[in-house]
Design a protein around this motif. Sequence first.
Motif, mmCIF file in Angstrom:
data_model
loop_
_atom_site.group_PDB
_atom_site.id
_atom_site.type_symbol
_atom_site.label_atom_id
_atom_site.label_comp_id
_atom_site.label_asym_id
_atom_site.label_seq_id
_atom_site.Cartn_x
_atom_site.Cartn_y
_atom_site.Cartn_z
ATOM 1 N N GLY A 79 0.816 -1.215 0.000
ATOM 2 C CA GLY A 79 0.000 0.000 0.000
ATOM 3 C C GLY A 79 0.845 1.259 0.000
ATOM 4 O O GLY A 79 0.580 2.211 -0.753
ATOM 5 N N LEU A 80 1.888 1.268 0.818
ATOM 6 C CA LEU A 80 2.791 2.418 0.865
ATOM 7 C C LEU A 80 3.518 2.598 -0.464
ATOM 8 O O LEU A 80 3.704 3.725 -0.938
ATOM 9 N N GLN A 81 3.914 1.479 -1.045
ATOM 10 C CA GLN A 81 4.635 1.558 -2.316
ATOM 11 C C GLN A 81 3.755 2.191 -3.397
ATOM 12 O O GLN A 81 4.213 3.051 -4.161
ATOM 13 N N LEU A 82 2.476 1.786 -3.456
ATOM 14 C CA LEU A 82 1.555 2.368 -4.434
ATOM 15 C C LEU A 82 1.331 3.852 -4.159
ATOM 16 O O LEU A 82 1.325 4.679 -5.080
ATOM 17 N N LEU A 101 3.296 5.983 -2.583
ATOM 18 C CA LEU A 101 4.497 6.773 -2.869
ATOM 19 C C LEU A 101 4.750 6.882 -4.369
ATOM 20 O O LEU A 101 5.182 7.927 -4.858
ATOM 21 N N ALA A 102 4.471 5.791 -5.090
ATOM 22 C CA ALA A 102 4.646 5.831 -6.549
ATOM 23 C C ALA A 102 3.692 6.829 -7.183
ATOM 24 O O ALA A 102 4.067 7.585 -8.094
ATOM 25 N N GLU A 103 2.446 6.863 -6.699
ATOM 26 C CA GLU A 103 1.466 7.813 -7.224
ATOM 27 C C GLU A 103 1.887 9.250 -6.945
ATOM 28 O O GLU A 103 1.527 10.169 -7.688
ATOM 29 N N ALA A 104 2.657 9.447 -5.875
ATOM 30 C CA ALA A 104 3.126 10.786 -5.530
ATOM 31 C C ALA A 104 4.424 11.137 -6.263
ATOM 32 O O ALA A 104 4.995 12.203 -6.038
ATOM 33 N N GLY A 105 4.906 10.225 -7.108
ATOM 34 C CA GLY A 105 6.094 10.504 -7.907
ATOM 35 C C GLY A 105 7.402 10.071 -7.296
ATOM 36 O O GLY A 105 8.475 10.457 -7.771
ATOM 37 N N HIS A 106 7.340 9.247 -6.237
ATOM 38 C CA HIS A 106 8.556 8.785 -5.575
ATOM 39 C C HIS A 106 8.898 7.358 -6.011
ATOM 40 O O HIS A 106 8.048 6.628 -6.522
ATOM 41 N N ILE A 161 -3.172 11.937 3.837
ATOM 42 C CA ILE A 161 -2.054 11.489 3.000
ATOM 43 C C ILE A 161 -1.109 12.636 2.665
ATOM 44 O O ILE A 161 0.111 12.489 2.707
ATOM 45 N N ASP A 162 -1.678 13.797 2.363
ATOM 46 C CA ASP A 162 -0.828 14.939 2.016
ATOM 47 C C ASP A 162 0.058 15.341 3.191
ATOM 48 O O ASP A 162 1.237 15.680 3.003
ATOM 49 N N ASP A 163 -0.510 15.296 4.412
ATOM 50 C CA ASP A 163 0.289 15.627 5.594
ATOM 51 C C ASP A 163 1.415 14.613 5.786
ATOM 52 O O ASP A 163 2.548 14.979 6.144
ATOM 53 N N PHE A 164 1.108 13.336 5.566
ATOM 54 C CA PHE A 164 2.128 12.300 5.709
ATOM 55 C C PHE A 164 3.256 12.506 4.703
ATOM 56 O O PHE A 164 4.439 12.440 5.050
ATOM 57 N N LEU A 165 2.893 12.774 3.461
ATOM 58 C CA LEU A 165 3.909 12.991 2.429
ATOM 59 C C LEU A 165 4.742 14.230 2.735
ATOM 60 O O LEU A 165 5.965 14.247 2.501
ATOM 61 N N ALA A 166 4.091 15.265 3.286
ATOM 62 C CA ALA A 166 4.825 16.478 3.654
ATOM 63 C C ALA A 166 5.790 16.187 4.802
ATOM 64 O O ALA A 166 6.922 16.681 4.818
ATOM 65 N N SER A 167 5.350 15.363 5.762
ATOM 66 C CA SER A 167 6.223 14.990 6.878
ATOM 67 C C SER A 167 7.403 14.182 6.386
ATOM 68 O O SER A 167 8.543 14.377 6.823
ATOM 69 N N LEU A 168 7.153 13.274 5.443
ATOM 70 C CA LEU A 168 8.217 12.455 4.882
ATOM 71 C C LEU A 168 9.242 13.321 4.155
ATOM 72 O O LEU A 168 10.455 13.130 4.293
#
Length: 212
Positions: free
Chosen positions: A15-18, A20-25, A113-120
């Motif tokens: 799930g995380l891999q999908l 992160l991939a959708e977010a361009g990582h 999700i956006d907050d998590f990606l921003a934290s990452l």
Amino acid sequence: MRIVIADDSVLLREGLQLLLAEAGHEVVASVGDGPSMVEAVLAHRPDVAVVDVRMPPSHTDEGLRAAVEVRRAWPGARLMVLSQYVEVSYADDLLTTGDGGIGYLLKDRVSDIDDFLASLASVAQGGTVLDPQVVRQLMGRRRDPVDVLTPREREVLGLMAEGRSNAAIAGALTVTLGAVEKHTQRIFAKLGLLPDDAAHRRVQAVLRYLRS
């Protein structure tokens, strides 16, 4: 970002891999235990690694111990701990290693999700991101300095209290003399014992241990 994921749940890793991939990582490695996480991070040198706390074989604090091991080998490693639990035994060690780039979030509190990606992204850039519950548990512990010792450091101090030399402690724990000396120096530092007299520091450390 290039990312390593370490979690024993295959579903969460996928799930995380999908996500992160959708977010361009790019997820450069996805593993399910602590030793594999250490190997993957040191091999790929990612921008950030996402690691769970409880992984095989004992499902206690393998992830945190692996994260501390990574930071000791590579102080510049950026690590995001993402867990269902607050595990404080190695949290202090993790937070005091390297030069920032550490996060610790609770899974059930990551609702955006956006907050998590921003934290990452913040952790990848060298920032520190801590869940409020993590902060409360770290700050709410007893202030006895012995409490901040890792399990291994307490083990070393316990053997020291039995009157064993560093060489004898190394033999009992099946580790090198150099490893015991490093643990001993970390114990002295955490207990606030100044390096004026090595023998005196051992006595003071043992006394604090016996009073804790």
